[in-house]
Enzyme design. Structure first.
Site, short mmCIF file in Angstrom:
data_model
loop_
_atom_site.label_atom_id
_atom_site.label_comp_id
_atom_site.label_asym_id
_atom_site.label_seq_id
_atom_site.Cartn_x
_atom_site.Cartn_y
_atom_site.Cartn_z
N MET A 25 -57.93 48.92 58.77
CA MET A 25 -56.96 49.26 57.73
C MET A 25 -55.57 49.48 58.34
O MET A 25 -54.69 50.04 57.70
CB MET A 25 -57.40 50.50 56.96
CG MET A 25 -58.71 50.26 56.20
SD MET A 25 -58.90 51.32 54.77
CE MET A 25 -58.86 52.93 55.52
N GLY A 26 -55.41 49.07 59.59
CA GLY A 26 -54.08 49.15 60.21
C GLY A 26 -53.72 50.53 60.70
O GLY A 26 -54.57 51.41 60.83
N HIS A 29 -54.59 52.20 66.55
CA HIS A 29 -54.58 53.13 67.68
C HIS A 29 -55.54 52.59 68.75
O HIS A 29 -56.12 51.50 68.57
CB HIS A 29 -54.96 54.54 67.22
CG HIS A 29 -56.22 54.61 66.40
ND1 HIS A 29 -57.46 54.31 66.91
CD2 HIS A 29 -56.41 54.89 65.09
CE1 HIS A 29 -58.37 54.45 65.96
NE2 HIS A 29 -57.76 54.78 64.84
N GLY A 31 -58.50 53.29 69.50
CA GLY A 31 -59.85 53.00 69.00
C GLY A 31 -59.93 51.55 68.52
O GLY A 31 -60.84 50.80 68.89
N HIS A 32 -58.96 51.17 67.68
CA HIS A 32 -58.91 49.77 67.21
C HIS A 32 -58.73 48.82 68.40
O HIS A 32 -59.36 47.76 68.47
CB HIS A 32 -57.74 49.57 66.25
CG HIS A 32 -57.77 50.41 65.01
ND1 HIS A 32 -56.84 51.38 64.73
CD2 HIS A 32 -58.64 50.41 63.95
CE1 HIS A 32 -57.11 51.93 63.56
NE2 HIS A 32 -58.19 51.37 63.07
N GLN A 56 -62.03 51.02 48.33
CA GLN A 56 -62.85 52.03 49.01
C GLN A 56 -62.24 53.43 48.94
O GLN A 56 -62.75 54.35 49.56
CB GLN A 56 -63.12 51.61 50.47
CG GLN A 56 -61.91 51.66 51.38
CD GLN A 56 -62.22 51.04 52.74
OE1 GLN A 56 -62.44 49.84 52.84
NE2 GLN A 56 -62.28 51.85 53.78
N LYS A 144 -67.64 55.41 65.41
CA LYS A 144 -67.07 56.62 64.80
C LYS A 144 -67.44 56.69 63.32
O LYS A 144 -67.70 57.75 62.78
CB LYS A 144 -65.55 56.62 64.95
CG LYS A 144 -64.94 57.79 64.25
CD LYS A 144 -63.45 57.83 64.39
CE LYS A 144 -62.87 58.81 63.42
NZ LYS A 144 -62.66 58.22 62.11
N SER A 180 -58.07 58.49 65.07
CA SER A 180 -58.14 58.10 63.66
C SER A 180 -56.72 57.91 63.15
O SER A 180 -55.83 58.68 63.54
CB SER A 180 -58.84 59.20 62.85
OG SER A 180 -58.60 59.02 61.47
P1 AMP Z 1 -60.18 51.87 60.09
O1 AMP Z 1 -58.87 51.19 60.31
O2 AMP Z 1 -60.11 53.35 60.24
O3 AMP Z 1 -60.88 51.41 58.83
O4 AMP Z 1 -61.12 51.41 61.29
C1 AMP Z 1 -61.31 50.05 61.59
C2 AMP Z 1 -62.42 49.94 62.60
O5 AMP Z 1 -62.05 50.66 63.76
C3 AMP Z 1 -63.74 50.53 62.11
O6 AMP Z 1 -64.81 49.72 62.57
C4 AMP Z 1 -63.76 51.88 62.77
O7 AMP Z 1 -65.06 52.38 62.98
C5 AMP Z 1 -63.08 51.58 64.09
N1 AMP Z 1 -62.52 52.80 64.65
C6 AMP Z 1 -61.71 53.69 64.04
N2 AMP Z 1 -61.44 54.73 64.87
C7 AMP Z 1 -62.11 54.48 66.02
C8 AMP Z 1 -62.25 55.17 67.25
N3 AMP Z 1 -61.66 56.35 67.49
N4 AMP Z 1 -63.01 54.61 68.22
C9 AMP Z 1 -63.63 53.42 68.01
N5 AMP Z 1 -63.54 52.72 66.87
C10 AMP Z 1 -62.80 53.23 65.88
#
Ligand code: AMP
Length: 305
Positions: A25-26, A29, A31-32, A56, A144, A180
């Site tokens: 969702m952009g 960070h 994690g992405h 969602q 996560k 996050s």
């Molecule tokens: P989001 O943009 O929050 O929807 O996350 C997109 C993808 O990145 C999803 O598969 C999340 O599980 C993953 N993600 C988000 N935060 C982390 C993190 N801290 N470590 C690893 N993967 C992450």
């Protein structure tokens, strides 16, 4: 735009490229970035989607507030090894009123499924659409979002998507807070308060290492640590890791997840954060996934386990 992307990716695949998809969702960070780096190590062509998916979010949730910064995201995606960024508009993905959604039952129940009704239908629907648009060989998701991962695995199997789902470890800040996009909402004092999540999981890990197997004790202790940090606990629950099924009163051998969700109280937006640990019990032994439990490992060493 989706049809152009699909044609481009089809061409690439026909020429033998392995396509990896990283849905996000952009407001990217580390994690992405870790998902993208993993994908670029395993695939010839990495597509990152950036789409804040309205389907969602509940009506009273943070869809409008959700942080967005496409320019910064493009830079970060490029340096993490992405070849293509797909950043569709809401109209690209939902050109008309949507009459079809994907509902994955059972594994989407409880935890975030209860706290955010309809959330996983929105997630499963958009991921199914992304799979159809990109037709990736592999798709990368973070541990996560543990329940999301189980929902996506189930959907992929049930609907025969020829996609390999790759689960990637949670990336944390040096003090342990799971990265996050929503951490951007936190004021400096809330940022400290938020450490209650990791502390509650570490404490649970210590209990497990010390031999505790009572579900009530482990969940109760986790909740009380969240309380101590004035975090409003939405849930602190043990589940079977692969099925998300509730567990009995005592943990037997198996693979489990302890999942927590809490709101940082006092903030107007009451930022909601989630985290989890995955662990395996085998006889007297406990193996906790990932590196959050440094302090626990030393406890274990000193207690001679
Ligand atoms: P989001 O943009 O929050 O929807 O996350 C997109 C993808 O990145 C999803 O598969 C999340 O599980 C993953 N993600 C988000 N935060 C982390 C993190 N801290 N470590 C690893 N993967 C992450």
């Amino acid at each position: 735009m989706p049809s152009e992307l699909r044609a481009e990716l089809r061409d690439a695949r026909q020429q033998g490229a392995v396509v990896g998809l990283v849905p996000t969702m952009g407001y990217l960070h580390e994690g992405h970035a870790s998902l993208m780096r993993r994908a670029s190590g395993e695939c010839d062509l990495v597509v990152v989607s950036i789409f804040v998916n309205p389907l969602q979010f509940g009506a009273d949730e943070d869809y409008d507030l959700y942080p967005r910064d496409l320019e910064r995201d493009l830079e970060m995606a490029g340096s993490a090894g992405a070849h293509l960024v797909f950043a569709p508009t809401v109209d690209d993905i939902y050109p008309s009123r949507i009459l079809t959604t994907v509902h994955v039952s059972e594994v989407s129940e409880g935890l975030c499924g209860s706290m955010r009704p309809g959330h996983f239908d929105g997630v499963a629907t958009v991921v199914a659409k992304l799979f159809n648009i990109c037709e990736p060989n592999r798709a990368y998701f973070g541990k996560k979002d543990a329940q999301q991962l189980v929902v996506i695995r189930q959907m992929t199997a049930d609907l025969n998507f020829p996609v390999e789902i790759v689960a990637c470890p949670t990336v944390r800040e040096p003090d342990g807070l799971a990265m996050s996009s929503r951490n951007a909402y936190l004021s400096p004092s809330e940022r400290i308060q938020a450490l209650g999540l990791i502390e509650s999981l570490r404490k649970a890990g210590e209990l497990l290492y010390s031999g505790e197997r009572s579900v009530d004790v482990i969940e109760g202790t986790t909740r009380s640590i969240l309380d101590e940090h004035a975090l409003e606990c939405e849930y602190a629950e043990l589940r079977e890791a692969s099925s998300m099924r509730p567990v009995g009163r005592f943990l037997a051998d198996g693979e489990y997840i302890l999942a927590v969700a809490a709101r940082v109280s006092g903030s107007p937006a009451a930022t909601r954060l989630i985290d989890n640990i995955l662990f395996t019990i085998s006889g007297e032994g406990v193996l906790v996934d990932e590196g959050i439990l440094t302090s626990v490992a030393s406890v274990e060493a000193t207690s001679g386990k």
